[in-house]
Design a protein around this motif. Structure first.
Motif, PDB file in Angstrom:
ATOM      1  N   PHE A 150      88.880  13.761   9.848  1.00  0.00           N
ATOM      2  CA  PHE A 150      88.927  15.122   9.322  1.00  0.00           C
ATOM      3  C   PHE A 150      89.551  15.117   7.944  1.00  0.00           C
ATOM      4  N   VAL A 151      89.362  16.239   7.243  1.00  0.00           N
ATOM      5  CA  VAL A 151      90.034  16.471   5.967  1.00  0.00           C
ATOM      6  C   VAL A 151      90.672  17.851   6.035  1.00  0.00           C
ATOM      7  N   PHE A 152      91.748  18.002   5.285  1.00  0.00           N
ATOM      8  CA  PHE A 152      92.353  19.313   5.126  1.00  0.00           C
ATOM      9  C   PHE A 152      91.748  19.965   3.894  1.00  0.00           C
ATOM     10  N   ALA A 153      91.433  21.245   3.991  1.00  0.00           N
ATOM     11  CA  ALA A 153      90.957  22.014   2.843  1.00  0.00           C
ATOM     12  C   ALA A 153      91.805  23.275   2.823  1.00  0.00           C
ATOM     13  N   SER A 154      92.691  23.376   1.847  1.00  0.00           N
ATOM     14  CA  SER A 154      93.654  24.468   1.918  1.00  0.00           C
ATOM     15  C   SER A 154      94.212  24.827   0.558  1.00  0.00           C
ATOM     16  N   GLY A 155      94.706  26.055   0.471  1.00  0.00           N
ATOM     17  CA  GLY A 155      95.423  26.486  -0.713  1.00  0.00           C
ATOM     18  C   GLY A 155      96.911  26.188  -0.590  1.00  0.00           C
ATOM     19  N   ILE A 183      79.752  18.771  12.411  1.00  0.00           N
ATOM     20  CA  ILE A 183      80.997  19.112  11.722  1.00  0.00           C
ATOM     21  C   ILE A 183      81.611  20.392  12.292  1.00  0.00           C
ATOM     22  N   LEU A 184      82.911  20.346  12.529  1.00  0.00           N
ATOM     23  CA  LEU A 184      83.676  21.533  12.902  1.00  0.00           C
ATOM     24  C   LEU A 184      84.419  22.015  11.667  1.00  0.00           C
ATOM     25  N   VAL A 185      84.298  23.307  11.357  1.00  0.00           N
ATOM     26  CA  VAL A 185      84.998  23.886  10.205  1.00  0.00           C
ATOM     27  C   VAL A 185      85.997  24.917  10.727  1.00  0.00           C
ATOM     28  N   LEU A 186      87.282  24.665  10.507  1.00  0.00           N
ATOM     29  CA  LEU A 186      88.328  25.624  10.863  1.00  0.00           C
ATOM     30  C   LEU A 186      88.756  26.329   9.590  1.00  0.00           C
ATOM     31  N   GLU A 187      88.353  27.577   9.452  1.00  0.00           N
ATOM     32  CA  GLU A 187      88.612  28.347   8.229  1.00  0.00           C
ATOM     33  C   GLU A 187      88.631  29.824   8.587  1.00  0.00           C
ATOM     34  N   ILE A 207     101.985  17.027   4.399  1.00  0.00           N
ATOM     35  CA  ILE A 207     100.718  16.454   4.840  1.00  0.00           C
ATOM     36  C   ILE A 207     100.736  14.942   4.669  1.00  0.00           C
ATOM     37  N   GLU A 208     101.136  14.499   3.475  1.00  0.00           N
ATOM     38  CA  GLU A 208     101.126  13.064   3.194  1.00  0.00           C
ATOM     39  C   GLU A 208     102.075  12.316   4.119  1.00  0.00           C
ATOM     40  N   GLY A 209     103.209  12.944   4.480  1.00  0.00           N
ATOM     41  CA  GLY A 209     104.150  12.296   5.384  1.00  0.00           C
ATOM     42  C   GLY A 209     103.586  12.132   6.780  1.00  0.00           C
ATOM     43  N   SER A 210     102.935  13.180   7.290  1.00  0.00           N
ATOM     44  CA  SER A 210     102.403  13.153   8.656  1.00  0.00           C
ATOM     45  C   SER A 210     101.018  12.526   8.740  1.00  0.00           C
ATOM     46  N   LEU A 224      94.886  24.545   6.642  1.00  0.00           N
ATOM     47  CA  LEU A 224      96.227  24.306   7.195  1.00  0.00           C
ATOM     48  C   LEU A 224      96.804  25.506   7.929  1.00  0.00           C
ATOM     49  N   MET A 225      96.364  26.686   7.559  1.00  0.00           N
ATOM     50  CA  MET A 225      96.849  27.895   8.224  1.00  0.00           C
ATOM     51  C   MET A 225      95.642  28.729   8.640  1.00  0.00           C
ATOM     52  N   LEU A 226      95.603  29.121   9.904  1.00  0.00           N
ATOM     53  CA  LEU A 226      94.552  30.006  10.399  1.00  0.00           C
ATOM     54  C   LEU A 226      95.220  31.281  10.886  1.00  0.00           C
ATOM     55  N   GLY A 227      95.023  32.357  10.157  1.00  0.00           N
ATOM     56  CA  GLY A 227      95.636  33.624  10.546  1.00  0.00           C
ATOM     57  C   GLY A 227      97.141  33.508  10.689  1.00  0.00           C
ATOM     58  N   GLY A 228      97.768  32.747   9.806  1.00  0.00           N
ATOM     59  CA  GLY A 228      99.220  32.591   9.845  1.00  0.00           C
ATOM     60  C   GLY A 228      99.722  31.550  10.830  1.00  0.00           C
ATOM     61  N   VAL A 229      98.816  30.858  11.515  1.00  0.00           N
ATOM     62  CA  VAL A 229      99.202  29.836  12.492  1.00  0.00           C
ATOM     63  C   VAL A 229      98.912  28.448  11.915  1.00  0.00           C
ATOM     64  N   SER A 230      99.913  27.576  11.947  1.00  0.00           N
ATOM     65  CA  SER A 230      99.748  26.221  11.434  1.00  0.00           C
ATOM     66  C   SER A 230      98.758  25.431  12.288  1.00  0.00           C
ATOM     67  N   THR A 231      97.951  24.611  11.642  1.00  0.00           N
ATOM     68  CA  THR A 231      96.994  23.769  12.362  1.00  0.00           C
ATOM     69  C   THR A 231      97.472  22.320  12.451  1.00  0.00           C
ATOM     70  N   LEU A 232      98.712  22.044  12.052  1.00  0.00           N
ATOM     71  CA  LEU A 232      99.186  20.653  12.019  1.00  0.00           C
ATOM     72  C   LEU A 232      99.212  20.006  13.400  1.00  0.00           C
ATOM     73  N   ASP A 233      99.632  20.739  14.435  1.00  0.00           N
ATOM     74  CA  ASP A 233      99.641  20.155  15.778  1.00  0.00           C
ATOM     75  C   ASP A 233      98.222  19.825  16.226  1.00  0.00           C
ATOM     76  N   PHE A 234      97.294  20.723  15.925  1.00  0.00           N
ATOM     77  CA  PHE A 234      95.883  20.496  16.241  1.00  0.00           C
ATOM     78  C   PHE A 234      95.394  19.237  15.519  1.00  0.00           C
ATOM     79  N   ALA A 235      95.762  19.114  14.239  1.00  0.00           N
ATOM     80  CA  ALA A 235      95.345  17.950  13.444  1.00  0.00           C
ATOM     81  C   ALA A 235      95.920  16.666  14.036  1.00  0.00           C
ATOM     82  N   ARG A 236      97.155  16.713  14.519  1.00  0.00           N
ATOM     83  CA  ARG A 236      97.751  15.528  15.157  1.00  0.00           C
ATOM     84  C   ARG A 236      96.949  15.115  16.385  1.00  0.00           C
ATOM     85  N   ARG A 237      96.505  16.091  17.162  1.00  0.00           N
ATOM     86  CA  ARG A 237      95.701  15.771  18.351  1.00  0.00           C
ATOM     87  C   ARG A 237      94.352  15.159  17.949  1.00  0.00           C
ATOM     88  N   LEU A 238      93.753  15.687  16.898  1.00  0.00           N
ATOM     89  CA  LEU A 238      92.500  15.096  16.410  1.00  0.00           C
ATOM     90  C   LEU A 238      92.728  13.655  15.974  1.00  0.00           C
TER      91      LEU A 238
END
Length: 126
Positions: free
Chosen positions: A81-86, A10-14, A93-96, A60-74
């Motif tokens: 993967f799952v998103f875990a975010s505040g 498992i990779l955890v981006l947090e 998210i649901e749209g993309s 969804l955000m790492l240090g103020g940077v969106s991870t959505l493009d990264f998630a699209r590549r995954l």
């Protein structure tokens, strides 16, 4: 019955250290063979992702940077993967990512593990 994450890598981006540590321990408690945490996208070598990891937990955000493009590549690479975010606007998210679970912070460990297991085809999504 084996643990839900038995043998998975498992990779955890947090970016919040304590949350990352909690998620890492949770994954290990549920049988994950390897858990790697990254606090920034620059720490991740995308070329080796599909061969090195079975699934990911993504804030969804790492240090103020969106991870959505990264998630699209995954997603294109076929990596679950799952998103875990505040993050408070799930519509984007649901749209993309209509098939990806968003587990909102503060979340229970069981919710996160069940979502991750479901993404990997190991359990029924709630």
């Amino acid at each position: 019955m084996p643990p839900l994450l038995d043998g998975l890598r498992i990779l955890v981006l947090e970016d919040e250290l304590l949350i990352a540590m909690d998620v890492e321990q949770l994954c290990r408690d549920y049988g994950a063979a390897e858990v790697v945490t990254a606090r920034q996208l620059t720490e991740v070598d995308e070329q080796e992702l599909p061969s090195r990891f079975d699934a990911a937990v993504i804030d969804l955000m790492l240090g103020g940077v969106s991870t959505l493009d990264f998630a699209r590549r995954l997603s294109r690479a076929g990596m679950p993967f799952v998103f875990a975010s505040g993050y408070s606007n799930p519509d984007e998210i649901e749209g993309s990512f209509p098939d990806v679970r968003l587990v909102t912070k503060p979340y229970s460990g069981d919710d996160l593990i069940e979502a991750l297991a479901a993404a990997c085809g190991r359990a029924k999504a709630a």
